[in-house]
Each structure stands twice: as structure tokens, then as C-alpha cells.
Design a protein around this motif. Sequence first.
Motif, PDB file in Angstrom:
ATOM      1  N   GLY A  31       0.786  -1.229   0.000  1.00 34.62           N
ATOM      2  CA  GLY A  31       0.000   0.000   0.000  1.00 34.62           C
ATOM      3  C   GLY A  31       0.820   1.282   0.000  1.00 34.62           C
ATOM      4  O   GLY A  31       0.290   2.364   0.249  1.00 34.62           O
ATOM      5  N   ILE A  32       2.122   1.176  -0.260  1.00 35.32           N
ATOM      6  CA  ILE A  32       2.963   2.385  -0.273  1.00 35.32           C
ATOM      7  C   ILE A  32       3.460   2.631  -1.696  1.00 35.32           C
ATOM      8  O   ILE A  32       4.090   1.748  -2.298  1.00 35.32           O
ATOM      9  CB  ILE A  32       4.195   2.202   0.653  1.00 35.32           C
ATOM     10  N   GLU A  33       3.169   3.825  -2.232  1.00 36.91           N
ATOM     11  CA  GLU A  33       3.658   4.153  -3.574  1.00 36.91           C
ATOM     12  C   GLU A  33       4.685   5.280  -3.459  1.00 36.91           C
ATOM     13  O   GLU A  33       4.321   6.452  -3.296  1.00 36.91           O
ATOM     14  CB  GLU A  33       2.497   4.596  -4.489  1.00 36.91           C
ATOM     15  N   PRO A  34       5.988   4.941  -3.495  1.00 37.32           N
ATOM     16  CA  PRO A  34       7.003   5.992  -3.332  1.00 37.32           C
ATOM     17  C   PRO A  34       6.840   7.086  -4.381  1.00 37.32           C
ATOM     18  O   PRO A  34       6.583   6.799  -5.553  1.00 37.32           O
ATOM     19  CB  PRO A  34       8.326   5.242  -3.528  1.00 37.32           C
ATOM     20  N   ALA A  35       6.972   8.346  -3.942  1.00 35.95           N
ATOM     21  CA  ALA A  35       6.789   9.478  -4.863  1.00 35.95           C
ATOM     22  C   ALA A  35       7.892  10.510  -4.648  1.00 35.95           C
ATOM     23  O   ALA A  35       8.267  10.815  -3.514  1.00 35.95           O
ATOM     24  CB  ALA A  35       5.429  10.129  -4.634  1.00 35.95           C
ATOM     25  N   LEU A  36       8.397  11.006  -5.768  1.00 36.03           N
ATOM     26  CA  LEU A  36       9.483  11.998  -5.764  1.00 36.03           C
ATOM     27  C   LEU A  36       8.998  13.287  -6.426  1.00 36.03           C
ATOM     28  O   LEU A  36       8.511  13.249  -7.560  1.00 36.03           O
ATOM     29  CB  LEU A  36      10.690  11.442  -6.548  1.00 36.03           C
ATOM     30  N   ALA A  37       9.126  14.410  -5.720  1.00 40.35           N
ATOM     31  CA  ALA A  37       8.792  15.716  -6.314  1.00 40.35           C
ATOM     32  C   ALA A  37      10.081  16.397  -6.748  1.00 40.35           C
ATOM     33  O   ALA A  37      11.035  16.478  -5.971  1.00 40.35           O
ATOM     34  CB  ALA A  37       8.065  16.579  -5.289  1.00 40.35           C
ATOM     35  N   VAL A  38      10.108  16.841  -8.001  1.00 38.59           N
ATOM     36  CA  VAL A  38      11.305  17.517  -8.533  1.00 38.59           C
ATOM     37  C   VAL A  38      10.928  18.956  -8.859  1.00 38.59           C
ATOM     38  O   VAL A  38       9.973  19.198  -9.596  1.00 38.59           O
ATOM     39  CB  VAL A  38      11.812  16.803  -9.804  1.00 38.59           C
ATOM     40  N   ILE A  39      11.692  19.893  -8.295  1.00 28.96           N
ATOM     41  CA  ILE A  39      11.417  21.321  -8.536  1.00 28.96           C
ATOM     42  C   ILE A  39      12.535  21.910  -9.388  1.00 28.96           C
ATOM     43  O   ILE A  39      13.717  21.776  -9.049  1.00 28.96           O
ATOM     44  CB  ILE A  39      11.342  22.102  -7.204  1.00 28.96           C
ATOM     45  N   LEU A  40      12.150  22.529 -10.485  1.00 25.47           N
ATOM     46  CA  LEU A  40      13.134  23.183 -11.357  1.00 25.47           C
ATOM     47  C   LEU A  40      12.721  24.639 -11.557  1.00 25.47           C
ATOM     48  O   LEU A  40      11.601  24.921 -11.975  1.00 25.47           O
ATOM     49  CB  LEU A  40      13.197  22.457 -12.708  1.00 25.47           C
ATOM     50  N   LEU A  41      13.636  25.536 -11.278  1.00 26.06           N
ATOM     51  CA  LEU A  41      13.383  26.961 -11.507  1.00 26.06           C
ATOM     52  C   LEU A  41      14.166  27.399 -12.735  1.00 26.06           C
ATOM     53  O   LEU A  41      15.382  27.198 -12.797  1.00 26.06           O
ATOM     54  CB  LEU A  41      13.847  27.791 -10.300  1.00 26.06           C
ATOM     55  N   GLY A  42      13.481  28.009 -13.698  1.00 27.43           N
ATOM     56  CA  GLY A  42      14.181  28.538 -14.867  1.00 27.43           C
ATOM     57  C   GLY A  42      14.398  27.489 -15.937  1.00 27.43           C
ATOM     58  O   GLY A  42      13.869  26.372 -15.855  1.00 27.43           O
ATOM     59  N   GLU A  43      15.192  27.880 -16.948  1.00 28.63           N
ATOM     60  CA  GLU A  43      15.313  27.013 -18.123  1.00 28.63           C
ATOM     61  C   GLU A  43      16.747  26.682 -18.475  1.00 28.63           C
ATOM     62  O   GLU A  43      17.097  26.519 -19.643  1.00 28.63           O
ATOM     63  CB  GLU A  43      14.603  27.686 -19.299  1.00 28.63           C
ATOM     64  N   ASP A  44      17.600  26.558 -17.447  1.00 32.44           N
ATOM     65  CA  ASP A  44      18.991  26.186 -17.701  1.00 32.44           C
ATOM     66  C   ASP A  44      19.009  24.859 -18.470  1.00 32.44           C
ATOM     67  O   ASP A  44      18.444  23.856 -18.008  1.00 32.44           O
ATOM     68  CB  ASP A  44      19.713  26.032 -16.350  1.00 32.44           C
ATOM     69  N   PRO A  45      19.641  24.811 -19.668  1.00 33.52           N
ATOM     70  CA  PRO A  45      19.545  23.605 -20.503  1.00 33.52           C
ATOM     71  C   PRO A  45      20.084  22.354 -19.806  1.00 33.52           C
ATOM     72  O   PRO A  45      19.471  21.286 -19.879  1.00 33.52           O
ATOM     73  CB  PRO A  45      20.386  23.948 -21.737  1.00 33.52           C
ATOM     74  N   ALA A  46      21.222  22.481 -19.110  1.00 37.36           N
ATOM     75  CA  ALA A  46      21.800  21.294 -18.444  1.00 37.36           C
ATOM     76  C   ALA A  46      20.846  20.793 -17.362  1.00 37.36           C
ATOM     77  O   ALA A  46      20.602  19.582 -17.244  1.00 37.36           O
ATOM     78  CB  ALA A  46      23.153  21.631 -17.851  1.00 37.36           C
TER      79      ALA A  46
END
Length: 301
Positions: A31-46
Motif C-alpha cells: 500500500g505504499i507508492e514511493p513518490a518523488l517531487a522535482v522542482i526546477l526553476l528557470g530554463e537552464d539547458p543542463a
Amino acid sequence: MNTCKLIDGKAAAARVLKQVQADVLRLKADGIEPALAVILLGEDPASQVYVRNKILRAEEAGIRSLEYRLGADTSQGRLLELISTLNNDRAVNGILLQLPLPAHIEETRALQAIAPGKDVDGFHSENVGGLSQGRNVLTPCTPSGCMQLLEDACGDLSGKHAVVIGRSNIVGKPMAALLLKAHCSVTVVHSRSVDAKALCRLADIVIAAVGRPRMIDASWLKPGAVVIDVGINRIQEHGRSRLVGDVDLDSALPQVSAITPVPGGVGPMTIAFLMKNTVTAAVQQAHAQRSPSEATCLSIS
Ligand code: NDP
């Protein structure tokens, strides 16, 4: 080139990810679904490439990913608000804030805002302190990946002399702490070290995390040393753009017993350990939320 001395980071990362995938399946059955939140600010290509790869690996591992792409002009207040919402969301287990951040955001303040239990990059001071005390906390992904490669290549690291070249917060310092935890004798050299080369020549294990293309050649290395090259440097050579490490691979190869190439060495391990940390965070949170009897069956490899 003597390729049998090359440490295959892609294969090692695939093994870690396979284990993560198996752990995720077992957790989902519970009953556990691991979840990862990824935050990206801006548009740096790398950064965009790094984030895309992280999301892809998460999906492959069965980890739910949530992407927050915000404008480069997002205020610090708005970012802290989002982090706070994710901290309080029980369905989110890991929070990753992609670096570098736009200049107007205080990096330390933003990283410190992430709940230590969801800090899958291991950058929060509580996790940094825990690592230096030798406690089992979430540890930075690149050094954790290097440790796995070293253990695969050398077995027991106890008593070995390791030299870490570089003392950044994200690679050099946590690397030194992990090596110490594995009972190595550790020397850290940096730009102010007197005769870093002579110190390095004493090492059984060399970790290069400098950011200077091919700075370390055979003259820095003891015969039989094991070398982990963390550096990723883009250079122009013969009219082509290519990635090279901090170690001059052609020069070092005859001298060493094993070495990671760039690319294909440490890089793939970093993402694999991000996934592993997300699963570890999910299990720790479930343990904290459940009663001891309910939580006994929750474990990962
Ligand atoms: P930093 O620039 O933050 O740190 C570099 C370190 O190298 C500093 O401690 C600096 O010393 C030291 N240094 C610089 N010049 C010398 C010298 N001549 N002799 C000895 N030490 C020196 O870099 P990072 O730690 O963030 O990254 C290092 C490399 O690893 C980069 O190439 C980066 O791209 C790569 N990297 C790769 C990752 C992966 O997934 N494979 C992940 C993270 C980084 P001082 O402190 O005195 O300035």
C-alpha cells in the motif's frame, strides 16, 4: 586500452535500479507508492536534461514523479511555500530542488526548508550532521554512488588510505565522511593544499572531484590505486565537444588497478542513488506513521 580495468558505472547503476524496482514492487503490495517531487526553476539547458533523466529513471523504477517547473523569476517566498506544501503532503516522500538556483534565491535557505526526512539529496544540515556522526541518514547521491563502486571494486575498504581531491559540500566533504564511516584513513586535498600530488601518490583510493579536465595523470597515482573520477568537464577537442573527467584516463590506466571512465562511471550512479534514497525515505516515513507491529514487514535491501 586495457578496458578490463574500467569500472562499469552503467552496469552498476542498472543493478541498483533493479533492486530499487523490486523494493518498489514490494512496497506497492503493502500500500505504499514511493513518490518523488522535482522542482526546477528557470530554463537552464543542463538542468532540464538532468531533470528529464531523473523523471525517466523514476518512472522506470515505478516511482511516481511530480514535476514542478517554475519560472526563473519565481520569488523565494513562492518557492518556500511550495516546499512547505510538499513537506506536509503525505503522498510525497522525496523532494529534490534542482541546482543551481537563480541568483535571487538563497540556496541554503531553500535547501534547509526541505524536511530532513524528504531530503533525498542529503543536503539538509540535519542529514549532513548525521552523516558526520556516522548515523544512517539520507546521504548525497554522488558520494553514495562512489561508495558502491568502491565496494564493488575493492570489497572491504577498512584500513585503506583514501585521498579525496576537492572539498565541496555536495561531493568532497560527504565523500570523506562516507569513507571514514567505512573505516578508511582519509586525506582531503583542495586548492590550498601544499603538494597535493605527493599526498595523492600515497593513496590506495583516489576520489577526484575537482572540475578540472584531466588534471590528474599517472604521476599523481600509486601503482595499483583504485580511482573514482567524479569530474564532468566539457572540452573542445579535434573540433568536437566532448566530456572528460578530472583524471587523464589514458595516462592513468597502466598505473591503476581499477578506474571509472567519464562518461559511464559515476554519472549513472548519481541518479540510481536518488531513486534508492526516495525508496528509503518512503520506508522511513511509513515506519514513522504506522504502529510498530504494522511496520515490521517494511524493509528494503
Ligand atoms: P566545486 O567547484 O564545488 O569544488 C571543487 C573542489 O576542487 C574545491 O574544493 C577546490 O578547492 C578543489 N580544487 C580546485 N582546484 C584544485 C587543485 N588545483 N588542486 C586540488 N584541489 C582543487 O565542484 P564540485 O565538487 O561540485 O564538482 C567537482 C566535479 O564533479 C565537477 O566536474 C562536477 O561537474 C562533477 N560532478 C559530477 C557529478 C556526477 O554525478 N558525476 C555530481 C556532482 C559534481 P577549494 O575548496 O580550495 O576551492
